[in-house]
Design a protein around this motif. Sequence first.
Motif, short mmCIF file in Angstrom:
data_model
loop_
_atom_site.label_atom_id
_atom_site.label_comp_id
_atom_site.label_asym_id
_atom_site.label_seq_id
_atom_site.Cartn_x
_atom_site.Cartn_y
_atom_site.Cartn_z
N SER A 198 -2.23 2.06 -8.29
CA SER A 198 -3.12 1.34 -7.40
C SER A 198 -2.48 0.02 -6.96
N ILE A 199 -2.95 -0.48 -5.82
CA ILE A 199 -2.49 -1.79 -5.36
C ILE A 199 -2.85 -2.86 -6.38
N ARG A 227 1.30 4.15 -2.95
CA ARG A 227 1.10 5.59 -2.76
C ARG A 227 2.29 6.38 -3.27
N GLY A 281 0.82 -1.21 0.00
CA GLY A 281 0.00 0.00 0.00
C GLY A 281 0.84 1.25 0.00
N GLU A 282 1.91 1.26 0.84
CA GLU A 282 2.79 2.43 0.92
C GLU A 282 3.54 2.61 -0.40
#
Length: 268
Positions: free
Chosen positions: A14-15, A9, A5-6
């Motif tokens: 997107s994941i 970002r 997730g980090e």
Amino acid sequence: MFAIGEFARHGRVSIRMLRHYDAIGLLRPAYVDPATGYRSYTAAQLADLNRIVALKDLGFSLDQVNTMIVDNPTPAELRAMLTLRRAQLETTVAESNARLAQVEARLRGLEAEIPAADIVVKELPAVRLIGLTSTAASFTPDDISPVVHPLCAELGRRLPDADVRPAGRLTCLYEQTDEIVVRATVPAAFDAGGNINGLEIFDLPPIPAATVVHRGPIDQVLASWQALARWLEDNDRRAAEPARELYLDTPEDPAGWVTELQQPFTTA
């Protein structure tokens, strides 16, 4: 190490996209926890991700990006791929500019008001024409121009070897069925049984027509045809076929073309 997730970002993706890159082998995580399956990435992999995003922004497919990154092409191969993409983008820009010009022409057609005095009703005489037939998908310039231009050119090539005496100017005829029937013709006299070199004969009966003179490129003729359509509606007339374009003057510069549009009609 960054959790997925980090990392997403930081990379502005997107994941889901990172998981897809992993699945196709484009960008593997640096570590996958064997117990949880959680993916982790290193800071150095941000450069790889940025390169992928940059190539996608240039319009390359993921397969192409994969080739450009995973297969490690030589500078010459990479240059060839970028040169091809540049050519594709130039073609897209040219096509978009052509569509923009058509939109502007359509807007001018909607805004332009050809005075009724410029529309003249004529009795078109019976005429015998000789020419060639083709079809187009629609009346739009994108569909009509690629048909009309070569059809007229082919007519010009065949006429000198035919036993035909042209007696007037080039005239294009248009009829609408499931497709647009396009005919490139000239009025002509010829002997019965003479060689017409594969050309067709068309006999048109006398008929009244609303006419207007269009000045300028033929692919910007929409406003003039719309003016004739409005005149028919305002005067309770019904369009008859074929509609005709009589090319009065066709200099090399299309801006100087003079074309009489002839819309035959019957009483509504």
